[in-house]
Design a protein around this motif. Structure first.
Motif, PDB file in Angstrom:
ATOM      1  N   GLY A   5      31.333   4.613  72.579  1.00  0.00           N
ATOM      2  CA  GLY A   5      30.433   5.411  71.705  1.00  0.00           C
ATOM      3  C   GLY A   5      29.196   4.762  71.326  1.00  0.00           C
ATOM      4  N   PHE A   6      28.941   3.538  71.736  1.00  0.00           N
ATOM      5  CA  PHE A   6      27.759   3.074  71.491  1.00  0.00           C
ATOM      6  C   PHE A   6      26.371   3.335  72.196  1.00  0.00           C
ATOM      7  CE2 PHE A   6      24.664  -0.807  71.447  1.00  0.00           C
ATOM      8  CZ  PHE A   6      24.185  -0.717  70.308  1.00  0.00           C
ATOM      9  N   SER A   7      25.184   3.625  71.839  1.00  0.00           N
ATOM     10  CA  SER A   7      24.087   4.224  72.440  1.00  0.00           C
ATOM     11  C   SER A   7      22.903   3.822  71.616  1.00  0.00           C
ATOM     12  CB  SER A   7      24.104   5.789  72.549  1.00  0.00           C
ATOM     13  OG  SER A   7      24.004   6.252  71.256  1.00  0.00           O
ATOM     14  N   ALA A   8      21.710   3.784  72.226  1.00  0.00           N
ATOM     15  CA  ALA A   8      20.388   3.283  71.747  1.00  0.00           C
ATOM     16  C   ALA A   8      20.035   4.112  70.140  1.00  0.00           C
ATOM     17  CB  ALA A   8      19.376   3.538  72.603  1.00  0.00           C
ATOM     18  N   ASP A   9      20.747   5.316  70.254  1.00  0.00           N
ATOM     19  CA  ASP A   9      20.122   6.044  69.019  1.00  0.00           C
ATOM     20  C   ASP A   9      20.914   5.381  67.823  1.00  0.00           C
ATOM     21  OD1 ASP A   9      22.651   7.216  69.850  1.00  0.00           O
ATOM     22  OD2 ASP A   9      22.001   9.032  70.032  1.00  0.00           O
ATOM     23  N   LYS A  10      22.076   4.664  68.240  1.00  0.00           N
ATOM     24  CA  LYS A  10      22.849   4.231  67.203  1.00  0.00           C
ATOM     25  C   LYS A  10      22.245   2.799  66.512  1.00  0.00           C
ATOM     26  CE  LYS A  10      26.592   6.843  67.877  1.00  0.00           C
ATOM     27  NZ  LYS A  10      27.040   7.859  66.991  1.00  0.00           N
ATOM     28  N   VAL A  52       6.873 -11.891  65.423  1.00  0.00           N
ATOM     29  CA  VAL A  52       7.519 -11.633  64.381  1.00  0.00           C
ATOM     30  C   VAL A  52       9.226 -11.350  65.032  1.00  0.00           C
ATOM     31  CG1 VAL A  52       7.746 -10.014  62.404  1.00  0.00           C
ATOM     32  CG2 VAL A  52       5.480 -10.780  63.219  1.00  0.00           C
ATOM     33  N   GLU A  53       9.820 -11.992  64.141  1.00  0.00           N
ATOM     34  CA  GLU A  53      11.431 -11.469  64.512  1.00  0.00           C
ATOM     35  C   GLU A  53      11.840 -10.085  64.277  1.00  0.00           C
ATOM     36  OE1 GLU A  53      15.848 -12.995  63.104  1.00  0.00           O
ATOM     37  OE2 GLU A  53      13.921 -14.176  62.185  1.00  0.00           O
ATOM     38  N   ILE A  54      12.549  -9.747  65.272  1.00  0.00           N
ATOM     39  CA  ILE A  54      12.735  -8.250  65.270  1.00  0.00           C
ATOM     40  C   ILE A  54      14.305  -8.017  64.577  1.00  0.00           C
ATOM     41  CG2 ILE A  54      13.528  -6.258  66.612  1.00  0.00           C
ATOM     42  CD1 ILE A  54      11.849  -7.458  68.958  1.00  0.00           C
ATOM     43  N   SER A  55      14.563  -7.204  63.565  1.00  0.00           N
ATOM     44  CA  SER A  55      15.788  -7.068  62.888  1.00  0.00           C
ATOM     45  C   SER A  55      16.299  -5.836  63.370  1.00  0.00           C
ATOM     46  CB  SER A  55      15.643  -6.951  61.288  1.00  0.00           C
ATOM     47  OG  SER A  55      15.153  -8.099  60.970  1.00  0.00           O
ATOM     48  N   ALA A  56      17.811  -5.919  63.501  1.00  0.00           N
ATOM     49  CA  ALA A  56      18.565  -4.574  64.143  1.00  0.00           C
ATOM     50  C   ALA A  56      19.529  -4.048  63.047  1.00  0.00           C
ATOM     51  CB  ALA A  56      19.323  -4.732  65.507  1.00  0.00           C
ATOM     52  N   LYS A  57      19.639  -2.801  63.026  1.00  0.00           N
ATOM     53  CA  LYS A  57      20.647  -2.271  61.998  1.00  0.00           C
ATOM     54  C   LYS A  57      21.489  -1.207  62.533  1.00  0.00           C
ATOM     55  CE  LYS A  57      21.113  -0.458  57.170  1.00  0.00           C
ATOM     56  NZ  LYS A  57      20.205   0.114  55.992  1.00  0.00           N
ATOM     57  N   THR A  58      22.621  -1.094  62.416  1.00  0.00           N
ATOM     58  CA  THR A  58      23.406  -0.178  63.080  1.00  0.00           C
ATOM     59  C   THR A  58      24.673   0.102  62.093  1.00  0.00           C
ATOM     60  OG1 THR A  58      24.750   0.647  64.953  1.00  0.00           O
ATOM     61  CG2 THR A  58      24.778  -1.867  64.522  1.00  0.00           C
ATOM     62  N   ASP A  59      25.199   1.172  62.263  1.00  0.00           N
ATOM     63  CA  ASP A  59      26.595   1.408  61.321  1.00  0.00           C
ATOM     64  C   ASP A  59      27.756   1.455  62.371  1.00  0.00           C
ATOM     65  OD1 ASP A  59      24.973   2.060  59.161  1.00  0.00           O
ATOM     66  OD2 ASP A  59      24.838   4.049  59.343  1.00  0.00           O
ATOM     67  N   PHE A  60      27.507   1.103  63.606  1.00  0.00           N
ATOM     68  CA  PHE A  60      28.352   1.007  64.471  1.00  0.00           C
ATOM     69  C   PHE A  60      29.278  -0.100  64.330  1.00  0.00           C
ATOM     70  CE2 PHE A  60      30.085  -0.142  68.816  1.00  0.00           C
ATOM     71  CZ  PHE A  60      30.853   1.092  69.211  1.00  0.00           C
ATOM     72  N   ASP A  61      30.702  -0.054  64.460  1.00  0.00           N
ATOM     73  CA  ASP A  61      31.405  -1.291  64.211  1.00  0.00           C
ATOM     74  C   ASP A  61      31.728  -1.906  65.312  1.00  0.00           C
ATOM     75  OD1 ASP A  61      33.577  -2.859  63.376  1.00  0.00           O
ATOM     76  OD2 ASP A  61      35.246  -1.364  63.566  1.00  0.00           O
ATOM     77  N   THR A 107      18.849  -0.243  75.790  1.00  0.00           N
ATOM     78  CA  THR A 107      17.429  -0.615  76.033  1.00  0.00           C
ATOM     79  C   THR A 107      16.571   0.134  74.868  1.00  0.00           C
ATOM     80  OG1 THR A 107      17.603  -1.526  78.168  1.00  0.00           O
ATOM     81  CG2 THR A 107      15.393  -0.945  77.218  1.00  0.00           C
ATOM     82  N   ILE A 108      15.562  -0.515  74.206  1.00  0.00           N
ATOM     83  CA  ILE A 108      14.898   0.484  73.210  1.00  0.00           C
ATOM     84  C   ILE A 108      13.289   0.017  73.333  1.00  0.00           C
ATOM     85  CG2 ILE A 108      14.404   0.946  70.937  1.00  0.00           C
ATOM     86  CD1 ILE A 108      17.491   0.234  70.260  1.00  0.00           C
ATOM     87  N   ASP A 109      12.556   1.060  73.458  1.00  0.00           N
ATOM     88  CA  ASP A 109      11.103   0.731  73.553  1.00  0.00           C
ATOM     89  C   ASP A 109      10.493   0.195  72.298  1.00  0.00           C
ATOM     90  OD1 ASP A 109       8.718   1.559  75.547  1.00  0.00           O
ATOM     91  OD2 ASP A 109       8.075   1.745  73.619  1.00  0.00           O
ATOM     92  N   SER A 110       9.656  -0.695  72.389  1.00  0.00           N
ATOM     93  CA  SER A 110       9.045  -1.532  71.207  1.00  0.00           C
ATOM     94  C   SER A 110       8.371  -0.362  70.321  1.00  0.00           C
ATOM     95  CB  SER A 110       8.006  -2.428  71.797  1.00  0.00           C
ATOM     96  OG  SER A 110       7.134  -1.874  72.569  1.00  0.00           O
TER      97      SER A 110
END
Length: 410
Positions: free
Chosen positions: A353-358, A375-384, A316-319
């Motif tokens: 190993g996955f967490s919100a800061d990823k 507005v649509e939210i986009s998510a980006k992560t380097d996690f596999d 969970t991530i705060d808006s």
């Protein structure tokens, strides 16, 4: 005088007869002898066969027979000169009591036997085809398979066994044997006697084979280890993580001249697209004529598939952590307070190993003017990961003209 002579002659004859009888009685007396383990033969089985019946069981299969006669004559008699049999001509389905008929040479007299009758059980007849198996007497199974006798071909490969239903059900194969030391590098042909046996290789009685002699081609085998080639297809669409492993090499057996031309062994193509659980799949090897897989490698010839199902993990991530991009000049934007759930799917071992800061979230406000918008939210992560889901997928953004804010402050 004449009468005396006649008396003497008669007396001499009588004395001679007595002496002869005495000598014969002493040197070749009458004796009694018992011959044991005489097999009880069966006659008129064909009569049962015509009624689709067969002998299933006999109370005893041997008899002891006692005969009487002169010692000279009895000493000349062998077990094979005495016989016993039962006649099934009048037998019916179920239990029957049959008389044991005894036959002895004419030169002796029958005295007694250990059994006079035997119980037999008559059943329905049954037939089935069974494989022909050849054993090699004297072969050392504990040693390597290299340089061992093997069956190149057996003709026929199967025979038909016929008999009482219960007996036929016991039969597993028709087996014969060849002396291992008779087999050489050159292919040799043998005529081999076979018999019906059960799973313990014990002969099953009261059954008949369609033939009792088979032709066998045997040869000393050689071993060779060659590459194993397998083409595996996986058109996976369900998101499962699959890994598979095939043996790199395999050991095959055959004659030296045949193996000389074998460079590799290929198996039939394998499609694991529908595989959803970890498993082992038996490889279907394409073997050249005269080549077989070694016993040691039969269990090795498998494709091992490891399936790791995809798992989910939600953070969970705060808006307020959403990054605003593309906002027009002299505009300000405010994102509604709330919580954004980010769910990723992947291998369970990786998700630990996955967490919100990823994850970094953003909204693109390019070409969006003042007002309230979703507005649509986009998510980006380097996690596999396998997939990512955002809930909610949009956020409420209020855009205002920055100049209006300055005028209100003035």
């Amino acid at each position: 005088m004449l009468n005396n002579k006649r008396v003497n002659i008669v007396l001499s004859v009588i004395i001679a007869i007595c002496l002869w009888t005495y000598v014969v009685g002493e040197t070749n007396p009458t004796i009694v002898k018992t011959y044991k383990n005489i097999p009880i033969k069966v006659k008129n089985e064909k009569v049962l066969e015509e009624q689709n019946l067969a002998l299933g069981e006999m109370e005893t299969s041997t008899v002891s027979i006692t005969v009487k006669g002169s010692r000279n004559r009895i000493n000349k008699i062998l077990n094979s000169d005495i016989s016993a049999y039962i006649d099934l001509e009048e037998a019916e389905k179920g239990e029957n009591v049959m008389r044991v008929h005894i036959q002895t040479p004419f030169s002796v007299e029958y005295e007694d036997s250990s059994v006079q009758t035997v119980k037999v059980n008559i059943e329905n007849m049954k037939t089935k085809d069974i494989p022909v198996v050849i054993d090699y007497d004297g072969a050392d199974d504990s040693k390597s398979e290299d340089n061992k006798p093997v069956t190149v071909k057996v003709m026929p490969e199967t025979v038909t066994v016929k008999g009482a239903e219960s007996r036929v059900d016991e039969v597993q194969s028709a087996r014969g044997s060849i002396e291992a030391n008779l087999v050489s590098d050159e292919q040799t042909t043998f005529n081999v006697n076979i018999k019906a046996v059960d799973s313990s290789k014990k002969e099953v009685p009261y059954v008949n084979l369609s033939q009792t002699v088979v032709t066998v081609q045997s040869q000393l085998t050689r071993a060779k280890t060659v590459p194993l080639k397998a083409d595996v297809t996986d058109n996976e669409t369900s998101g499962l993580e699959k890994n598979y492993e095939v043996p790199e090499t395999i050991t095959v057996m055959g004659s030296s001249d045949v193996l000389e031309n074998v460079e590799y062994i290929k198996c039939e193509d394998i499609d694991i697209s529908d595989v959803t659980e970890s498993c082992q799949i038996q490889l279907k090897l394409i073997m050249p004529e005269g080549v077989s897989i070694s016993k040691a490698d039969k269990k090795k010839a498998v494709l091992t598939v490891t399936v790791e199902k995809m798992s989910d993990k939600t953070v969970t991530i705060d808006s307020s952590q959403i990054d605003i991009k593309g906002l027009g000049k002299n505009l300000v934007a405010d994102i509604e307070n709330g919580k954004i759930e980010i769910t990723v799917s992947g291998k369970k071992s990786d998700l630990s190993g996955f967490s919100a800061d990823k994850v970094s979230l953003s909204v693109n406000l390019k070409d969006i003017g003042a007002g309230t918008h979703r507005v649509e939210i986009s998510a980006k992560t380097d996690f596999d990961y396998g997939s990512i889901r955002i809930n909610p997928q949009t956020v409420k953004v209020t855009i205002e003209d920055d100049n209006e804010n300055d005028n209100e402050e003035n």
